[in-house]
Design a protein around this motif. Structure first.
Motif, short mmCIF file in Angstrom:
data_model
loop_
_atom_site.label_atom_id
_atom_site.label_comp_id
_atom_site.label_asym_id
_atom_site.label_seq_id
_atom_site.Cartn_x
_atom_site.Cartn_y
_atom_site.Cartn_z
N THR A 64 0.85 -1.19 0.00
CA THR A 64 0.00 0.00 0.00
C THR A 64 0.88 1.23 0.00
N GLU A 65 0.61 2.16 -0.90
CA GLU A 65 1.28 3.46 -0.90
C GLU A 65 0.23 4.55 -0.98
N CYS A 66 0.39 5.58 -0.17
CA CYS A 66 -0.55 6.70 -0.19
C CYS A 66 0.17 7.95 0.30
N LEU A 67 -0.47 9.08 0.10
CA LEU A 67 0.09 10.36 0.53
C LEU A 67 -0.58 10.82 1.82
N ALA A 68 0.20 11.45 2.68
CA ALA A 68 -0.31 11.96 3.94
C ALA A 68 0.26 13.35 4.20
N GLU A 69 -0.50 14.15 4.93
CA GLU A 69 -0.06 15.46 5.38
C GLU A 69 -0.06 15.45 6.91
N PRO A 70 0.95 14.82 7.52
CA PRO A 70 0.98 14.73 8.98
C PRO A 70 1.38 16.06 9.61
N ARG A 71 0.82 16.32 10.77
CA ARG A 71 1.24 17.49 11.53
C ARG A 71 2.41 17.12 12.43
N ALA A 72 3.00 18.13 13.04
CA ALA A 72 4.17 17.90 13.91
C ALA A 72 3.79 16.96 15.05
N GLY A 73 4.63 15.95 15.28
CA GLY A 73 4.41 15.02 16.37
C GLY A 73 3.39 13.94 16.08
N ALA A 74 2.95 13.81 14.84
CA ALA A 74 1.92 12.83 14.51
C ALA A 74 2.47 11.41 14.55
N ASP A 75 1.65 10.49 15.02
CA ASP A 75 1.95 9.06 14.98
C ASP A 75 1.14 8.41 13.87
N VAL A 190 4.21 17.05 2.43
CA VAL A 190 3.55 15.80 2.06
C VAL A 190 4.53 14.66 2.23
N VAL A 191 4.02 13.53 2.71
CA VAL A 191 4.82 12.34 2.93
C VAL A 191 4.19 11.19 2.15
N ARG A 192 5.04 10.43 1.46
CA ARG A 192 4.56 9.21 0.83
C ARG A 192 4.78 8.05 1.81
N LEU A 193 3.69 7.44 2.24
CA LEU A 193 3.76 6.31 3.16
C LEU A 193 3.69 5.01 2.39
N ARG A 194 4.45 4.04 2.84
CA ARG A 194 4.42 2.71 2.25
C ARG A 194 4.24 1.67 3.35
N ALA A 195 3.33 0.74 3.13
CA ALA A 195 3.11 -0.35 4.08
C ALA A 195 3.09 -1.66 3.30
N VAL A 196 4.02 -2.54 3.60
CA VAL A 196 4.10 -3.83 2.94
C VAL A 196 3.81 -4.91 3.99
N LEU A 197 2.76 -5.67 3.73
CA LEU A 197 2.40 -6.78 4.62
C LEU A 197 2.79 -8.08 3.92
N VAL A 236 -4.36 12.06 1.77
CA VAL A 236 -4.81 12.60 0.48
C VAL A 236 -5.57 11.51 -0.25
N SER A 237 -6.70 11.87 -0.83
CA SER A 237 -7.49 10.90 -1.57
C SER A 237 -6.71 10.36 -2.75
N MET A 238 -6.65 9.03 -2.87
CA MET A 238 -5.99 8.41 -4.01
C MET A 238 -6.94 8.29 -5.20
N TRP A 244 -2.85 19.63 -7.11
CA TRP A 244 -1.44 19.75 -6.76
C TRP A 244 -0.82 18.39 -6.42
N ALA A 245 -1.66 17.42 -6.04
CA ALA A 245 -1.13 16.11 -5.63
C ALA A 245 -1.29 15.04 -6.70
N ALA A 246 -1.89 15.39 -7.84
CA ALA A 246 -2.22 14.38 -8.85
C ALA A 246 -0.98 13.62 -9.34
N LYS A 247 0.11 14.33 -9.58
CA LYS A 247 1.31 13.67 -10.10
C LYS A 247 1.91 12.72 -9.06
N ALA A 248 1.96 13.17 -7.82
CA ALA A 248 2.52 12.32 -6.77
C ALA A 248 1.65 11.09 -6.51
N VAL A 249 0.34 11.26 -6.60
CA VAL A 249 -0.57 10.13 -6.44
C VAL A 249 -0.35 9.11 -7.55
#
Length: 477
Positions: A64-75, A190-197, A236-238, A244-249
């Motif tokens: 799974t890969e998706c974009l996120a806009e985390p705030r400071a200190g976010a878990d 913006v951060v690209r998150l990746r989760a591999v199970l 960010v919605s995939m 502004w996020a279309a290319k990164a998505v």
């Protein structure tokens, strides 16, 4: 000084849909193990042991890969969810108290047979997003294990005498979740998150058992999916990203899963990554009366079919699985008001002309539909071309003027490719309109004399169409 723990994201709304994903196709109508549809189990999100997944079309991992806009200190909070196949065998107790494995055990209310049950498994992880970014894209690894186990349940008859046993066996499952994050360049944080199970089990098929799916399933993660949440920030919605996020998505790679927004009340702080493609903010229909394990079916039809099973079929379904037994009992106990609710609901109505949706009060759907069916304007647009009028124009057929209101008999030509029209040869019909197309051809819109839906066709402007050389005028009675 101590600090209060940061509250995690709310997964409650997402879990309702995630449960439907978890059990989609778990047991299908007619809910019997003997049914052909229930012999090939577990269709979605199956992560098999690596030794089995070679060259068989099923895989040991999904990404799974998706974009996120985390705030400071976010878990980042991750919930791994899957079913573990629990193999159930049936034993019969003999008069001498010995037991032997059997293919079926007949009881007054059910017929017990061997079956793979699904046991829910959930594993939770939490990691600061800053720690993931500091790793420079290298994954942070979280291994986990489900131990092997065996359970035995006595089966008793109506008098309380032990007549059999159910032996349930779960195999060990080893897996790993790999999380990583990369900050993307640009004006947005913006951060690209990746989760591999991944299934990392060491099970091997053994000599002569390559491709033995039945042997591999107890070691697999079945219907595996992820819930991801941010304690602060949003995803960010995939499916429908901002410009502004279309290319990164588009550069995100999702393999065998698809992430959608699933936060409570439309919030974007939770993502459901599912092996079944969903839309953003999916939800369970409020009319649904319970879990039927087949979201591709209409609840009303499925419940009616289940209620119509024979007593013997219901005994077999109840003995197949406790969840199948619950479906049978549900269909047998639904009150009339629930059946009425299952028959359908209108969320909103909108006229075909421009304008806002027409909201309908529950219980007034029929009158609202009738109002919309009543034509307020001609079904054709007289402003488009005032030189023609389908209601008054005529065409000569064998020297006879044919116009709206003329009676004809249909004689479809052999050049026509529509076999349905050929069935109407010599059928009496009424001409409703004479139409001219952009190529200069003339078409006759007709309704059949014996069509019980003719009035509805007139209201909607939906007719059968023939050319003038495909009709024969008939004198008015």
């Amino acid at each position: 000084m101590t600090t209060a723990a940061v509250a995690g994201p709310c997964f409650d709304t997402a879990r309702e849909v995630a449960d439907a994903v978890l059990y989609e196709g778990y047991v299908l109508y007619p809910y019997r193990a003997s049914s052909a549809k229930n012999r090939m189990r577990w269709q979605f999100g199956v992560l098999v042991p690596p030794a089995y997944g070679l060259d068989v079309g099923e895989h040991a991992w999904h990404r799974t890969e998706c974009l996120a806009e985390p705030r400071a200190g976010a878990d980042l909070v991750v919930e791994v969810r899957f079913l573990q196949a629990q193999r159930r065998t049936v034993q019969q107790v003999e008069p001498d108290r010995s037991t032997r494995t059997v293919d079926r055990l007949e009881l007054p209310d059910r017929v017990l047979v061997p079956w793979d049950e699904g046991v829910e498994a959930t594993v939770d992880f939490r990691v600061p997003v800053a720690d993931l970014c500091a790793a420079g894209g290298q994954p942070v690894t979280f291994p986990f294990r489900r131990p092997a186990a065996e359970e035995v349940e006595d089966v008793r008859d109506a008098s309380g005498r032990v007549v059999g046993r159910l032996v349930r066996r779960r195999e060990r499952i080893d897996a790993v979740l790999r999380l990583s994050a990369v900050e993307l360049p640009g004006p947005y944080q913006v951060v690209r998150l990746r989760a591999v199970l991944e299934n990392t089990g060491e099970w091997s098929p053994g000599v002569g058992r390559a491709g033995d799916r039945e042997a591999a399933l107890p070691h697999a993660l079945v219907s595996a999916h992820l819930l991801l949440g941010l304690t602060a920030g949003s995803f960010v919605s995939m499916t429908d990203p901002p410009e502004w996020a279309a290319k990164a998505v588009a550069e995100c790679r999702n393999e065998r899963t698809w992430p959608v927004l699933a936060g409570t009340d439309g919030r974007a702080d939770v993502v459901l990554s599912s092996p079944i493609i969903l839309e953003d903010h999916p939800r369970i229909a409020p009319e649904s009366c319970g879990t039927l394990y087949d979201a591709t079916e209409i609840d009303e039809i499925l419940a009616l079919r289940t209620a119509a099973l024979t007593d013997q079929e219901k005994r077999e379904a109840r003995g197949t699985d406790d969840r199948a037994a619950a479906v049978v009992d549900l269909a047998d106990s639904l009150p009339p008001e629930i059946w009425e609710r299952l028959h359908g609901a209108v969320r909103s109505l909108r006229e075909v002309t421009d304008g806002p949706p027409v909201l309908v009060t529950p219980g007034e759907e029929d009158s609202a539909l009738e109002d919309l069916m009543t034509p307020q304007l001609p079904w054709w647009d007289p402003a488009a071309d005032r030189s023609v009028d389908p209601g008054t124009d005529h065409v000569l057929v064998d020297g006879t003027p044919v116009r709206a209101g003329s009676r004809v008999r249909l004689r479809p030509g052999k050049r026509r490719s529509d076999a349905q029209d050929l069935f109407l040869s010599d059928a009496p019909a009424l001409v409703e309109a004479v139409l001219h197309d952009v190529d200069g051809l003339v078409h006759l819109a007709v309704t059949l004399d014996d069509d019980p839906g003719a009035d509805l066709r007139r209201q909607q402007g939906r007719f059968l169409y023939f050319q003038p050389d495909e009709v024969v005028p008939v004198e008015a009675p």
